[in-house]
Design a protein around this motif. Structure first.
Motif, mmCIF file in Angstrom:
data_model
loop_
_atom_site.group_PDB
_atom_site.id
_atom_site.type_symbol
_atom_site.label_atom_id
_atom_site.label_comp_id
_atom_site.label_asym_id
_atom_site.label_seq_id
_atom_site.Cartn_x
_atom_site.Cartn_y
_atom_site.Cartn_z
ATOM 1 N N ASP A 1 1.808 7.571 -6.482
ATOM 2 C CA ASP A 1 0.693 7.920 -7.331
ATOM 3 C C ASP A 1 2.061 8.866 -7.960
ATOM 4 O O ASP A 1 2.543 8.509 -7.924
ATOM 5 C CB ASP A 1 0.346 9.471 -6.145
ATOM 6 C CG ASP A 1 -0.776 10.171 -7.335
ATOM 7 O OD1 ASP A 1 -0.271 10.983 -8.082
ATOM 8 O OD2 ASP A 1 -1.066 10.721 -6.117
ATOM 9 N N GLU B 1 1.825 11.026 -10.400
ATOM 10 C CA GLU B 1 1.905 12.689 -9.906
ATOM 11 C C GLU B 1 3.289 12.248 -9.292
ATOM 12 O O GLU B 1 3.396 12.948 -8.040
ATOM 13 C CB GLU B 1 0.961 13.500 -9.716
ATOM 14 C CG GLU B 1 -0.418 13.148 -10.833
ATOM 15 C CD GLU B 1 -0.938 14.296 -10.400
ATOM 16 O OE1 GLU B 1 -1.012 15.372 -10.233
ATOM 17 O OE2 GLU B 1 -2.482 13.727 -10.581
ATOM 18 N N GLU C 1 4.706 15.478 -8.656
ATOM 19 C CA GLU C 1 4.786 16.652 -8.203
ATOM 20 C C GLU C 1 3.739 16.327 -6.577
ATOM 21 O O GLU C 1 4.620 16.772 -5.457
ATOM 22 C CB GLU C 1 3.929 17.493 -8.124
ATOM 23 C CG GLU C 1 4.888 18.901 -9.331
ATOM 24 C CD GLU C 1 4.588 17.147 -10.948
ATOM 25 O OE1 GLU C 1 4.038 16.145 -10.315
ATOM 26 O OE2 GLU C 1 5.500 18.069 -11.866
ATOM 27 N N ILE C 2 3.032 15.448 -6.452
ATOM 28 C CA ILE C 2 2.058 14.963 -5.455
ATOM 29 C C ILE C 2 3.025 13.961 -4.623
ATOM 30 O O ILE C 2 3.317 14.092 -3.281
ATOM 31 C CB ILE C 2 0.613 14.949 -5.400
ATOM 32 C CG1 ILE C 2 -0.002 15.577 -6.142
ATOM 33 C CG2 ILE C 2 0.543 13.694 -4.592
ATOM 34 C CD1 ILE C 2 -1.309 14.627 -7.193
ATOM 35 N N ASP D 1 -2.591 6.477 -4.282
ATOM 36 C CA ASP D 1 -4.001 7.568 -5.647
ATOM 37 C C ASP D 1 -4.847 6.354 -6.276
ATOM 38 O O ASP D 1 -4.327 5.305 -6.349
ATOM 39 C CB ASP D 1 -3.420 7.664 -6.608
ATOM 40 C CG ASP D 1 -3.852 8.745 -7.617
ATOM 41 O OD1 ASP D 1 -5.151 8.966 -7.655
ATOM 42 O OD2 ASP D 1 -3.759 9.039 -8.829
ATOM 43 N N ALA E 1 -10.027 12.044 -7.297
ATOM 44 C CA ALA E 1 -10.228 13.637 -7.380
ATOM 45 C C ALA E 1 -11.579 12.692 -7.276
ATOM 46 O O ALA E 1 -12.223 14.262 -7.705
ATOM 47 C CB ALA E 1 -9.548 13.587 -8.991
ATOM 48 N N SER F 1 -14.423 12.375 -5.998
ATOM 49 C CA SER F 1 -15.354 12.786 -4.351
ATOM 50 C C SER F 1 -17.217 12.688 -4.695
ATOM 51 O O SER F 1 -17.443 12.441 -3.200
ATOM 52 C CB SER F 1 -15.411 14.494 -3.937
ATOM 53 O OG SER F 1 -15.855 14.795 -5.224
ATOM 54 N N THR G 1 -10.575 13.090 -0.977
ATOM 55 C CA THR G 1 -10.649 13.410 -2.282
ATOM 56 C C THR G 1 -9.593 14.596 -2.442
ATOM 57 O O THR G 1 -8.807 15.433 -1.520
ATOM 58 C CB THR G 1 -12.063 14.710 -2.399
ATOM 59 O OG1 THR G 1 -12.143 15.354 -1.355
ATOM 60 C CG2 THR G 1 -12.988 13.060 -2.275
ATOM 61 N N LYS G 2 -8.627 14.657 -3.762
ATOM 62 C CA LYS G 2 -7.721 15.453 -4.143
ATOM 63 C C LYS G 2 -8.748 16.790 -4.317
ATOM 64 O O LYS G 2 -9.884 16.729 -5.500
ATOM 65 C CB LYS G 2 -7.488 15.525 -5.443
ATOM 66 C CG LYS G 2 -6.342 14.226 -4.934
ATOM 67 C CD LYS G 2 -5.660 13.679 -6.190
ATOM 68 C CE LYS G 2 -4.287 12.616 -6.034
ATOM 69 N NZ LYS G 2 -4.071 11.870 -7.213
ATOM 70 N N PRO G 3 -8.226 18.418 -4.186
ATOM 71 C CA PRO G 3 -7.006 18.293 -3.431
ATOM 72 C C PRO G 3 -7.312 18.591 -1.881
ATOM 73 O O PRO G 3 -8.184 18.641 -2.144
ATOM 74 C CB PRO G 3 -6.764 19.820 -4.543
ATOM 75 C CG PRO G 3 -8.373 20.272 -4.000
ATOM 76 C CD PRO G 3 -8.957 19.184 -5.192
ATOM 77 N N PHE G 4 -6.158 17.837 -1.342
ATOM 78 C CA PHE G 4 -6.596 17.897 0.167
ATOM 79 C C PHE G 4 -5.846 18.314 0.212
ATOM 80 O O PHE G 4 -4.443 19.074 0.239
ATOM 81 C CB PHE G 4 -6.103 16.215 0.058
ATOM 82 C CG PHE G 4 -4.241 15.928 -0.086
ATOM 83 C CD1 PHE G 4 -3.683 15.755 0.380
ATOM 84 C CD2 PHE G 4 -4.401 15.261 -1.436
ATOM 85 C CE1 PHE G 4 -2.314 15.497 0.163
ATOM 86 C CE2 PHE G 4 -3.527 15.440 -2.223
ATOM 87 C CZ PHE G 4 -1.891 14.949 -1.102
ATOM 88 N N ASN G 5 -5.531 18.483 2.163
ATOM 89 C CA ASN G 5 -4.852 19.163 2.970
ATOM 90 C C ASN G 5 -3.394 18.759 3.316
ATOM 91 O O ASN G 5 -4.457 17.818 4.290
ATOM 92 C CB ASN G 5 -5.903 20.022 4.141
ATOM 93 C CG ASN G 5 -5.410 20.414 5.210
ATOM 94 O OD1 ASN G 5 -3.805 20.818 4.919
ATOM 95 N ND2 ASN G 5 -5.011 21.880 5.533
#
Length: 233
Positions: free
Chosen positions: A10, A12, A14-15, A54, A82, A84, A102-106
């Motif tokens: 990915d 990103e 942070e992700i 990603d 992202a 969906s 799909t982002k955002p995800f749990n």
């Protein structure tokens, strides 16, 4: 025994770091790559059991990366995006991904899906070798070996993803029985089918493209309109 190795791809940071925290809490070994090309380079010298990927990335996007990986490797791939819409999901699964979120995800749902995919992959790849005939399902010129995860059609080797193999094995072991998309999903993914989507349909289409001489007039996997799918050969 050492846990499996998971590669997070990915752009990103942070992700990547968030996913890594959850994976390491479960004891997994974790590797990171910030784009598809870096991941391709890493896979040349490193064994990986599962990839979290990603789709939208610079240098080499997730879809192109998946197509390249599937030429040689069959470890599970979970796509993150992202986007969906159903068409985006179908496109992602069609390139060879085993699952799509799909982002955002749990993060907890992601971990559950990681565990589900790894159970399937590890079961297939670490199954003890037994006498060949005890593990073979033969349907005309289609041969399925459930111990070695080998599929051959007319003497030709066919490469299936772990998810595709499990769907084919389910139908082949129960020839003549019709399975709805819901039934297939719950048997293979081992989680409740709580929404209507195209996941099973896409995987069935990919299997047909690989094992059927004419995927529009399938010999093996038949569609029972309004009900589901079956193998009756």
């Amino acid at each position: 025994m050492e846990k499996e190795t998971i590669l997070i791809v990915d752009d990103e940071r942070e992700i990547r770091n968030l996913i890594e925290i959850y994976l390491k809490n479960e004891g997994y070994q974790v590797l990171q790559a910030e784009d598809g090309q870096q991941a391709i380079d890493l896979l040349e010298n490193t064994d990986v059991d599962l990839i979290i990927l990603d789709i939208m990335m610079p240098t080499l996007d997730g879809l192109t990366f998946t197509l390249q990986v599937r030429e040689q490797k069959d470890m599970p791939i979970i796509m993150l995006s992202a986007k969906s819409q159903d068409l985006d999901k179908i496109h992602g699964l069609s390139t060879g991904a085993d699952d799509y979120m799909t982002k955002p995800f749990n993060p907890l749902e992601l971990i559950a899906r990681v565990k589900s995919q790894l159970r399937r992959y590890v079961r297939i790849n670490r199954a003890p070798v037994q006498p060949r005939q005890e593990n073979e399902i033969e349907l005309d010129d289609l041969l399925i070996n459930t111990a070695t995860h080998e599929v051959r059609v007319g003497g030709r080797d066919v490469r299936l993803t772990p998810t595709e193999f499990d769907i084919l094995e389910l139908l082949a072991r129960n020839r003549g029985m019709v399975f709805s998309a819901k039934h297939i999903y719950e048997k293979v993914w081992k989680e409740p089918f709580y929404r209507s989507d195209n996941t099973v349909m896409v995987h069935i289409r990919k299997i047909r493209e690989k094992i059927e001489e004419n995927s529009r007039k399938p010999k093996y996997i038949k569609t029972v309109w309004g009900v589901g799918y079956k193998i009756e050969t």
